[in-house]
Structures are given as C-alpha cells and as structure tokens.
Design an enzyme around this catalytic site. Structure first.
Site, PDB file in Angstrom:
ATOM      1  N   LYS A  19      42.731   9.155   1.301  1.00  0.00           N
ATOM      2  CA  LYS A  19      42.998   9.236   3.065  1.00  0.00           C
ATOM      3  C   LYS A  19      44.994   9.871   2.435  1.00  0.00           C
ATOM      4  O   LYS A  19      45.492  10.455   3.052  1.00  0.00           O
ATOM      5  CB  LYS A  19      42.480   8.475   3.918  1.00  0.00           C
ATOM      6  CG  LYS A  19      41.804   7.851   4.420  1.00  0.00           C
ATOM      7  CD  LYS A  19      41.724   7.350   5.032  1.00  0.00           C
ATOM      8  CE  LYS A  19      42.499   5.562   4.863  1.00  0.00           C
ATOM      9  NZ  LYS A  19      40.409   4.294   3.654  1.00  0.00           N
ATOM     10  N   ARG A  75      41.579  -0.072  11.933  1.00  0.00           N
ATOM     11  CA  ARG A  75      40.091   0.629  11.803  1.00  0.00           C
ATOM     12  C   ARG A  75      38.959  -1.108  12.243  1.00  0.00           C
ATOM     13  O   ARG A  75      38.852  -1.407  11.850  1.00  0.00           O
ATOM     14  CB  ARG A  75      40.815  -1.345  10.594  1.00  0.00           C
ATOM     15  CG  ARG A  75      40.659  -0.649   8.959  1.00  0.00           C
ATOM     16  CD  ARG A  75      41.546  -0.552   8.158  1.00  0.00           C
ATOM     17  NE  ARG A  75      41.017  -1.525   6.450  1.00  0.00           N
ATOM     18  CZ  ARG A  75      41.675  -0.916   5.672  1.00  0.00           C
ATOM     19  NH1 ARG A  75      42.427   0.487   6.435  1.00  0.00           N
ATOM     20  NH2 ARG A  75      41.306  -0.534   4.606  1.00  0.00           N
ATOM     21  N   ARG A 122      40.659   4.277  -9.986  1.00  0.00           N
ATOM     22  CA  ARG A 122      42.451   4.304  -9.601  1.00  0.00           C
ATOM     23  C   ARG A 122      42.609   2.635 -10.099  1.00  0.00           C
ATOM     24  O   ARG A 122      43.528   2.499 -10.230  1.00  0.00           O
ATOM     25  CB  ARG A 122      42.757   4.034  -7.962  1.00  0.00           C
ATOM     26  CG  ARG A 122      43.497   3.950  -7.093  1.00  0.00           C
ATOM     27  CD  ARG A 122      43.036   4.642  -5.200  1.00  0.00           C
ATOM     28  NE  ARG A 122      42.899   2.980  -5.129  1.00  0.00           N
ATOM     29  CZ  ARG A 122      42.761   2.622  -3.302  1.00  0.00           C
ATOM     30  NH1 ARG A 122      42.854   4.453  -3.184  1.00  0.00           N
ATOM     31  NH2 ARG A 122      42.458   2.584  -2.672  1.00  0.00           N
ATOM     32  N   ARG A 135      45.992  -2.594  -8.374  1.00  0.00           N
ATOM     33  CA  ARG A 135      45.802  -2.962  -6.832  1.00  0.00           C
ATOM     34  C   ARG A 135      44.721  -4.205  -7.581  1.00  0.00           C
ATOM     35  O   ARG A 135      43.915  -3.482  -7.845  1.00  0.00           O
ATOM     36  CB  ARG A 135      45.437  -1.744  -5.981  1.00  0.00           C
ATOM     37  CG  ARG A 135      46.429  -1.673  -5.433  1.00  0.00           C
ATOM     38  CD  ARG A 135      46.241  -0.563  -3.900  1.00  0.00           C
ATOM     39  NE  ARG A 135      45.267  -1.053  -3.365  1.00  0.00           N
ATOM     40  CZ  ARG A 135      44.160  -0.075  -2.264  1.00  0.00           C
ATOM     41  NH1 ARG A 135      45.258   0.803  -1.889  1.00  0.00           N
ATOM     42  NH2 ARG A 135      43.430  -0.862  -1.722  1.00  0.00           N
ATOM     43  N   ARG A 185      35.238  -4.375   0.618  1.00  0.00           N
ATOM     44  CA  ARG A 185      35.937  -3.036   1.604  1.00  0.00           C
ATOM     45  C   ARG A 185      34.845  -2.724   1.736  1.00  0.00           C
ATOM     46  O   ARG A 185      34.822  -2.529   3.998  1.00  0.00           O
ATOM     47  CB  ARG A 185      36.545  -2.720   0.530  1.00  0.00           C
ATOM     48  CG  ARG A 185      37.592  -3.578   0.356  1.00  0.00           C
ATOM     49  CD  ARG A 185      38.731  -3.583  -0.978  1.00  0.00           C
ATOM     50  NE  ARG A 185      39.569  -2.030  -0.582  1.00  0.00           N
ATOM     51  CZ  ARG A 185      39.883  -1.169  -2.016  1.00  0.00           C
ATOM     52  NH1 ARG A 185      39.288  -2.283  -2.897  1.00  0.00           N
ATOM     53  NH2 ARG A 185      40.267  -0.700  -1.848  1.00  0.00           N
TER      54      ARG A 185
HETATM   55  P1  ADP Z   1      41.460   0.670   1.148  1.00  0.00           P
HETATM   56  O1  ADP Z   1      42.182   1.833  -0.140  1.00  0.00           O
HETATM   57  O2  ADP Z   1      40.643  -0.105   1.040  1.00  0.00           O
HETATM   58  O3  ADP Z   1      41.412   2.138   2.473  1.00  0.00           O
HETATM   59  P2  ADP Z   1      44.476  -0.143   2.645  1.00  0.00           P
HETATM   60  O4  ADP Z   1      45.691   0.749   1.574  1.00  0.00           O
HETATM   61  O5  ADP Z   1      44.295   0.926   3.571  1.00  0.00           O
HETATM   62  O6  ADP Z   1      43.095   0.266   1.492  1.00  0.00           O
HETATM   63  O7  ADP Z   1      44.130  -1.455   2.877  1.00  0.00           O
HETATM   64  C1  ADP Z   1      44.570  -2.225   1.641  1.00  0.00           C
HETATM   65  C2  ADP Z   1      43.717  -4.261   2.500  1.00  0.00           C
HETATM   66  O8  ADP Z   1      45.064  -4.439   3.661  1.00  0.00           O
HETATM   67  C3  ADP Z   1      42.892  -3.824   3.280  1.00  0.00           C
HETATM   68  O9  ADP Z   1      41.737  -4.436   2.755  1.00  0.00           O
HETATM   69  C4  ADP Z   1      43.488  -4.865   3.777  1.00  0.00           C
HETATM   70  O10 ADP Z   1      42.949  -5.859   3.987  1.00  0.00           O
HETATM   71  C5  ADP Z   1      44.400  -4.487   4.766  1.00  0.00           C
HETATM   72  N1  ADP Z   1      44.999  -4.054   5.516  1.00  0.00           N
HETATM   73  C6  ADP Z   1      45.364  -2.605   5.800  1.00  0.00           C
HETATM   74  N2  ADP Z   1      45.282  -1.785   6.894  1.00  0.00           N
HETATM   75  C7  ADP Z   1      44.375  -2.366   8.085  1.00  0.00           C
HETATM   76  C8  ADP Z   1      43.861  -2.405   9.595  1.00  0.00           C
HETATM   77  N3  ADP Z   1      44.039  -1.465   9.913  1.00  0.00           N
HETATM   78  N4  ADP Z   1      43.740  -3.939   8.949  1.00  0.00           N
HETATM   79  C9  ADP Z   1      43.264  -4.708   8.817  1.00  0.00           C
HETATM   80  N5  ADP Z   1      43.269  -4.709   7.910  1.00  0.00           N
HETATM   81  C10 ADP Z   1      44.416  -3.777   7.200  1.00  0.00           C
END
Ligand code: ADP
Length: 192
Positions: free
Chosen positions: A14, A89, A128, A134, A146
């Site tokens: 994404k 989400r 990554r 991260r 996740r």
């Molecule tokens: P990913 O690589 O898992 O898609 P993101 O960078 O989008 O990771 O998000 C990292 C973390 O931030 C998630 O695992 C969650 O804990 C939190 N997070 C991000 N966006 C949301 C959301 N829309 N609702 C709830 N938690 C979120």
C-alpha cells in the site's frame, strides 16, 4: 476529486503504490500507521496510548484512530483528493470516515484492495524488517498476529464497500509497475 481507500493486508504494498498515486494524481496521503509512528517518535500522549497496541500488532482502539483522522482532515483541503492507507481497518472506522467526508461533501469514490497470499506477505514483511527498524516487522509471531487481526477485523471492511458497489480488487503480486498499471485501471472503473 478522487478520494480512495487503498486496502490490503500488512505487506501488500500500500505504501509503495501510494507514493506513485500521489505523484501521478496529486493526491494527499493519509496513512494512519505513519501518523501513529510520528506520534510515537514525538512522544505525544496519543503516541503513548497507541504504542502497546502497535508493538503487539493489535489494532489501536477505534476512537483514537478516528479522532486522529478527523484532526488531519480538518487541516486538509487538497482539491485533487486523498488516499487513505491503512484506514479504515474496522467497520466503525469505515462508518466514521463516511460521516466525516459527508460533512465535507467529498465522499470516498471507492476501495482498491490489493490481494497477496500470506506466504508472500510474511517474506516481504521479514525482508522489510531488516531495514525498516519496525519492531512489528522483525518477529514472526507479531506478523502472524497482524495477519490474523486483518482476517477477523479488517477484511469485513472490504464487504462494506463491495456491498455499495464501491470496490475493485487488484492482484498485488508482480512487479511494482505492473501492479500500478492494474491500480490505474481499477481507478478508471471506479470513476465510471
Ligand atoms: P501494516 O504494515 O501492518 O499495514 P501500518 O503501518 O498500517 O502497518 O500500521 C502499523 C500499526 O499501527 C498497526 O499494526 C496498528 O497497531 C496501528 N494502526 C494503524 N492504522 C490503524 C487503524 N486504522 N486502526 C487501528 N490501528 C491502526
């Protein structure tokens, strides 16, 4: 005005594809993951509240996420549109987003969902994790959490948009440019 939700599991690409869309279409990027990491880095109250959830690979509670996006939208007035990445989400987040955007009379045109098999996602995330710093990318157990959370809590959001005829699925396996071409075609479909 092109407001789109770029959807898909962790590691689906994404962020990478968002960068290309931003350049080509002049869109603003709202990534809730990036916003939370910024808060974490700056040690804000919100960052402190979100940290434990993020470290474990669980979702941050809806209201914290929604309030953060609400704030962001208040300061946003890009007439070209917005890409939402990593948000919504959950179904309550999707409903809240519709409400926030209806107030501005700038609804979501649709969702583009990247689909990638789990084994490919796991290897991309571990790769990554070697460079991203991260913690949630460096541990198989956190990655598994996740992906599980994605299946149970996030996937229903795709049905929410599909039921409204605002949904395009895109094969997320292949070269970056190939996938991007598929996304552009999906945008054309949504704009019809
Ligand atoms: P990913 O690589 O898992 O898609 P993101 O960078 O989008 O990771 O998000 C990292 C973390 O931030 C998630 O695992 C969650 O804990 C939190 N997070 C991000 N966006 C949301 C959301 N829309 N609702 C709830 N938690 C979120």
């Amino acid at each position: 005005m092109l407001n789109i939700v770029l959807f898909g599991p962790p590691g689906a690409g994404k962020g990478t594809q968002s960068q290309k869309l931003i350049e080509d279409y002049g869109l603003t990027h709202i990534s809730t993951g990036d916003l939370f990491r910024k808060h974490l880095g700056e040690g804000t109250e919100l960052g402190k509240k979100a940290q434990a959830f993020m470290d474990e690979g669980r979702l941050v509670p809806d209201q914290l996420v929604i309030d953060m996006v609400d704030d962001k939208l208040q300061e946003e007035n890009n007439a070209n549109g917005i890409i939402f990445d990593g948000f919504p989400r959950t179904i309550p987040q999707a409903e809240a987003l519709d409400e926030l955007l209806n107030k501005k009379s700038t609804p979501i045109k649709g969702m583009i969902a990247l689909s990638v098999p789990d084994d490919e996602l796991i290897s991309r995330l571990l790769e990554r994790g070697k460079t991203s710093g991260r913690a949630d990318d460096q541990n198989r157990e956190k990655i598994a959490t996740r992906l599980q959370v994605y299946q149970t809590e996030t996937l229903p959001v795709a049905n929410y948009y599909e039921a409204q005829g605002r949904y395009e699925s895109v094969d997320g396996v292949g070269g970056i440019d190939t996938i991007y071409e598929r996304i552009k075609q999906a945008i054309e479909q949504l704009e019809r």
